[in-house]
Design a protein around this motif. Structure first.
Motif, PDB file in Angstrom:
ATOM      1  N   ILE A  20      34.230  37.769  40.931  1.00 58.28           N
ATOM      2  CA  ILE A  20      34.787  38.571  39.844  1.00 58.28           C
ATOM      3  C   ILE A  20      35.579  37.658  38.910  1.00 58.28           C
ATOM      4  O   ILE A  20      36.545  37.014  39.322  1.00 58.28           O
ATOM      5  CB  ILE A  20      35.680  39.691  40.397  1.00 58.28           C
ATOM      6  CG1 ILE A  20      34.846  40.614  41.298  1.00 58.28           C
ATOM      7  CG2 ILE A  20      36.323  40.485  39.258  1.00 58.28           C
ATOM      8  CD1 ILE A  20      35.636  41.737  41.939  1.00 58.28           C
ATOM      9  N   GLU A  21      35.151  37.606  37.667  1.00 54.54           N
ATOM     10  CA  GLU A  21      35.856  36.824  36.648  1.00 54.54           C
ATOM     11  C   GLU A  21      37.049  37.620  36.136  1.00 54.54           C
ATOM     12  O   GLU A  21      36.944  38.816  35.888  1.00 54.54           O
ATOM     13  CB  GLU A  21      34.924  36.494  35.482  1.00 54.54           C
ATOM     14  CG  GLU A  21      33.885  35.440  35.793  1.00 54.54           C
ATOM     15  CD  GLU A  21      34.457  34.022  35.729  1.00 54.54           C
ATOM     16  OE1 GLU A  21      35.696  33.870  35.585  1.00 54.54           O
ATOM     17  OE2 GLU A  21      33.658  33.075  35.843  1.00 54.54           O
ATOM     18  N   THR A  22      38.176  36.944  35.987  1.00 56.22           N
ATOM     19  CA  THR A  22      39.367  37.560  35.414  1.00 56.22           C
ATOM     20  C   THR A  22      39.948  36.600  34.376  1.00 56.22           C
ATOM     21  O   THR A  22      39.586  35.421  34.347  1.00 56.22           O
ATOM     22  CB  THR A  22      40.445  37.828  36.486  1.00 56.22           C
ATOM     23  OG1 THR A  22      41.203  36.632  36.711  1.00 56.22           O
ATOM     24  CG2 THR A  22      39.844  38.295  37.800  1.00 56.22           C
ATOM     25  N   PRO A  23      40.844  37.077  33.533  1.00 52.64           N
ATOM     26  CA  PRO A  23      41.484  36.173  32.587  1.00 52.64           C
ATOM     27  C   PRO A  23      42.284  35.060  33.255  1.00 52.64           C
ATOM     28  O   PRO A  23      42.642  34.071  32.608  1.00 52.64           O
ATOM     29  CB  PRO A  23      42.410  37.109  31.781  1.00 52.64           C
ATOM     30  CG  PRO A  23      41.780  38.452  31.902  1.00 52.64           C
ATOM     31  CD  PRO A  23      41.210  38.482  33.280  1.00 52.64           C
ATOM     32  N   ARG A  24      42.563  35.194  34.530  1.00 48.55           N
ATOM     33  CA  ARG A  24      43.308  34.183  35.280  1.00 48.55           C
ATOM     34  C   ARG A  24      42.402  33.341  36.174  1.00 48.55           C
ATOM     35  O   ARG A  24      42.896  32.606  37.025  1.00 48.55           O
ATOM     36  CB  ARG A  24      44.376  34.864  36.135  1.00 48.55           C
ATOM     37  CG  ARG A  24      45.473  35.525  35.333  1.00 48.55           C
ATOM     38  CD  ARG A  24      46.437  34.502  34.767  1.00 48.55           C
ATOM     39  NE  ARG A  24      47.618  35.134  34.201  1.00 48.55           N
ATOM     40  CZ  ARG A  24      48.746  34.489  33.899  1.00 48.55           C
ATOM     41  NH1 ARG A  24      48.837  33.198  34.125  1.00 48.55           N
ATOM     42  NH2 ARG A  24      49.770  35.141  33.386  1.00 48.55           N
ATOM     43  N   GLY A  25      41.084  33.456  35.989  1.00 45.87           N
ATOM     44  CA  GLY A  25      40.144  32.699  36.803  1.00 45.87           C
ATOM     45  C   GLY A  25      39.345  33.614  37.711  1.00 45.87           C
ATOM     46  O   GLY A  25      39.663  34.789  37.886  1.00 45.87           O
ATOM     47  N   GLY A  26      38.293  33.044  38.291  1.00 47.83           N
ATOM     48  CA  GLY A  26      37.412  33.831  39.137  1.00 47.83           C
ATOM     49  C   GLY A  26      37.871  33.886  40.579  1.00 47.83           C
ATOM     50  O   GLY A  26      38.494  32.946  41.088  1.00 47.83           O
ATOM     51  N   LEU A  27      37.549  34.996  41.253  1.00 48.89           N
ATOM     52  CA  LEU A  27      37.859  35.175  42.667  1.00 48.89           C
ATOM     53  C   LEU A  27      36.630  35.740  43.364  1.00 48.89           C
ATOM     54  O   LEU A  27      35.990  36.668  42.862  1.00 48.89           O
ATOM     55  CB  LEU A  27      39.032  36.139  42.864  1.00 48.89           C
ATOM     56  CG  LEU A  27      40.425  35.647  42.478  1.00 48.89           C
ATOM     57  CD1 LEU A  27      41.400  36.820  42.434  1.00 48.89           C
ATOM     58  CD2 LEU A  27      40.920  34.594  43.465  1.00 48.89           C
ATOM     59  N   SER A  28      36.320  35.192  44.528  1.00 51.80           N
ATOM     60  CA  SER A  28      35.261  35.750  45.358  1.00 51.80           C
ATOM     61  C   SER A  28      35.884  36.779  46.298  1.00 51.80           C
ATOM     62  O   SER A  28      36.904  36.498  46.943  1.00 51.80           O
ATOM     63  CB  SER A  28      34.573  34.640  46.155  1.00 51.80           C
ATOM     64  OG  SER A  28      33.465  35.154  46.867  1.00 51.80           O
ATOM     65  N   CYS A  29      35.288  37.950  46.362  1.00 50.56           N
ATOM     66  CA  CYS A  29      35.876  39.054  47.133  1.00 50.56           C
ATOM     67  C   CYS A  29      34.799  39.796  47.905  1.00 50.56           C
ATOM     68  O   CYS A  29      33.639  39.836  47.504  1.00 50.56           O
ATOM     69  CB  CYS A  29      36.563  40.065  46.207  1.00 50.56           C
ATOM     70  SG  CYS A  29      37.670  39.381  44.980  1.00 50.56           S
ATOM     71  N   ALA A  30      35.203  40.399  48.994  1.00 50.84           N
ATOM     72  CA  ALA A  30      34.396  41.396  49.700  1.00 50.84           C
ATOM     73  C   ALA A  30      35.150  42.709  49.585  1.00 50.84           C
ATOM     74  O   ALA A  30      36.312  42.805  49.991  1.00 50.84           O
ATOM     75  CB  ALA A  30      34.192  41.012  51.159  1.00 50.84           C
ATOM     76  N   ILE A  31      34.507  43.714  49.011  1.00 49.95           N
ATOM     77  CA  ILE A  31      35.182  44.977  48.736  1.00 49.95           C
ATOM     78  C   ILE A  31      34.380  46.102  49.371  1.00 49.95           C
ATOM     79  O   ILE A  31      33.166  46.209  49.169  1.00 49.95           O
ATOM     80  CB  ILE A  31      35.325  45.220  47.219  1.00 49.95           C
ATOM     81  CG1 ILE A  31      36.099  44.053  46.574  1.00 49.95           C
ATOM     82  CG2 ILE A  31      36.030  46.538  46.953  1.00 49.95           C
ATOM     83  CD1 ILE A  31      36.189  44.130  45.065  1.00 49.95           C
ATOM     84  N   GLY A  32      35.052  46.925  50.154  1.00 51.02           N
ATOM     85  CA  GLY A  32      34.355  48.028  50.793  1.00 51.02           C
ATOM     86  C   GLY A  32      35.309  49.054  51.351  1.00 51.02           C
ATOM     87  O   GLY A  32      36.500  48.793  51.514  1.00 51.02           O
ATOM     88  N   GLY A  33      34.778  50.237  51.642  1.00 45.64           N
ATOM     89  CA  GLY A  33      35.589  51.304  52.200  1.00 45.64           C
ATOM     90  C   GLY A  33      36.126  52.244  51.142  1.00 45.64           C
ATOM     91  O   GLY A  33      36.032  51.988  49.939  1.00 45.64           O
ATOM     92  N   GLU A  34      36.696  53.333  51.600  1.00 45.40           N
ATOM     93  CA  GLU A  34      37.268  54.353  50.723  1.00 45.40           C
ATOM     94  C   GLU A  34      38.722  54.582  51.103  1.00 45.40           C
ATOM     95  O   GLU A  34      39.126  54.375  52.245  1.00 45.40           O
ATOM     96  CB  GLU A  34      36.491  55.658  50.841  1.00 45.40           C
ATOM     97  CG  GLU A  34      35.021  55.544  50.472  1.00 45.40           C
ATOM     98  CD  GLU A  34      34.805  55.273  48.993  1.00 45.40           C
ATOM     99  OE1 GLU A  34      35.708  55.619  48.191  1.00 45.40           O
ATOM    100  OE2 GLU A  34      33.743  54.735  48.646  1.00 45.40           O
ATOM    101  N   GLY A  35      39.517  55.021  50.140  1.00 45.53           N
ATOM    102  CA  GLY A  35      40.910  55.342  50.410  1.00 45.53           C
ATOM    103  C   GLY A  35      41.848  54.424  49.669  1.00 45.53           C
ATOM    104  O   GLY A  35      41.444  53.668  48.766  1.00 45.53           O
TER     105      GLY A  35
END
Length: 300
Positions: A20-35
């Motif tokens: 995920i690119e952001t104005p502060r640099g990119g980050l690799s993430c694993a995103i999952g689940g609800e809540g």
């Protein structure tokens, strides 16, 4: 099921990484689940896989959360240029929340994830609803030259064709021996490996640290350098509630750091686990989960 087989299942269940690119640099993430969202931050020799395992270890099986497991800068998938310092990493986390459309999160940090978690809470008080710090570095931490040399040798070893698979092979075939360096007490180690939840989680954590070891080294060596220059305690100026979980026999991040944090932060509570090592989360999983509910079950 054998803890190694279950560990492989746990690693395979981690959501596919997203860069995920952001104005502060990119980050690799694993995103999952609800809540409610939980931002999870790994320690040294980590990655988003270990951030995910940290979150799963903290949460009972029945508790659904939206987990945002981050690879901190210099770890697999995230450029070191995104942020070398704790403060720069904290800015990147806030920018990530903006991209994801999240106003607030709770934060869980393990070991070397502590400094950037505290920086996030300090710099973005309106966005941090609470912190759970597990065996976390919370102030100046100097790595002994011999240990640093060992890390550097591990990085070289990890890039040697034909040999870089050896550490993972050892964990798969002798999980008890692999865990011995982190849980030296025979009885405690046997209990955690026999636990149907904690055993696979600990084994998965050890196994993950052996995979792509070379790609974990830039962040690891940066952390070592940065932690040696931290102030004695990074907890000043934080308003969010904090639970600091620390083993009294932690040989990697001394208990003194947790004691100092609790002493200097009126919002912090220390859970000191007698006889526990750096792997206190796994050897005392039921106790940690029960106490962490003080933070993680709080209403937003």
């Amino acid at each position: 099921m054998h803890p190694v087989a279950k560990a492989d299942e746990l690693l395979a269940s981690i959501p596919k990484p997203r860069f995920i690119e952001t104005p502060r640099g990119g980050l690799s993430c694993a995103i999952g689940g609800e809540g409610p969202p939980l931002l999870a931050l790994h320690g040294i020799m980590g990655g988003l896989d270990q951030s995910w395992l940290l979150a799963r270890a903290l949460l009972p099986l029945w508790q659904e959360r939206r987990i945002i497991a981050v690879a901190r800068p210099g770890y697999p998938g995230t450029p070191l240029a995104t942020g070398r310092t704790a403060e720069a990493q904290a800015h990147a986390y806030a920018a990530l929340l903006d991209v994801l459309g999240l106003k607030t999160v709770q934060v869980a940090a393990f070991s070397g994830g502590g400094p950037s978690a505290l920086a996030f809470a300090r710099l973005y008080p309106e966005r941090c609803r609470g912190l759970v710090l597990v065996s976390a570095c919370t102030g100046r931490l100097e790595t002994q030259p011999a240990a640093l040399a060992g890390l550097e040798r591990a990085g070289v070893f990890a890039r040697l064709p034909g040999l870089n698979h050896v550490p993972a092979w050892l964990v798969r075939h002798w999980p008890d021996t692999a865990a011995r360096g982190f849980v030296p007490d025979d009885r405690q180690r046997a209990q955690v490996l026999a636990d149907p939840q904690a055993g696979p989680l600990l084994t998965a954590l050890l196994l993950s640290s052996c995979l792509a070891m070379g790609d974990r080294m830039p962040g690891t060596l940066n952390d070592v350098a940065e932690f040696a220059n931290l102030p004695p305690c990074c907890g000043t100026g934080i308003a969010a509630p904090v639970l600091a979980v620390h083993g009294t026999a932690d040989g990697i991040v001394p208990l003194a750091q947790g004691l100092s944090l609790a002493d200097q932060m009126p919002t912090a509570r220390l859970l000191a686990l007698k006889g526990a090592t750096h792997m206190a989360l796994f050897t005392h999983i039921a106790t940690v989960r029960r106490e962490a509910a003080w933070i993680l079950d709080a209403e937003g």
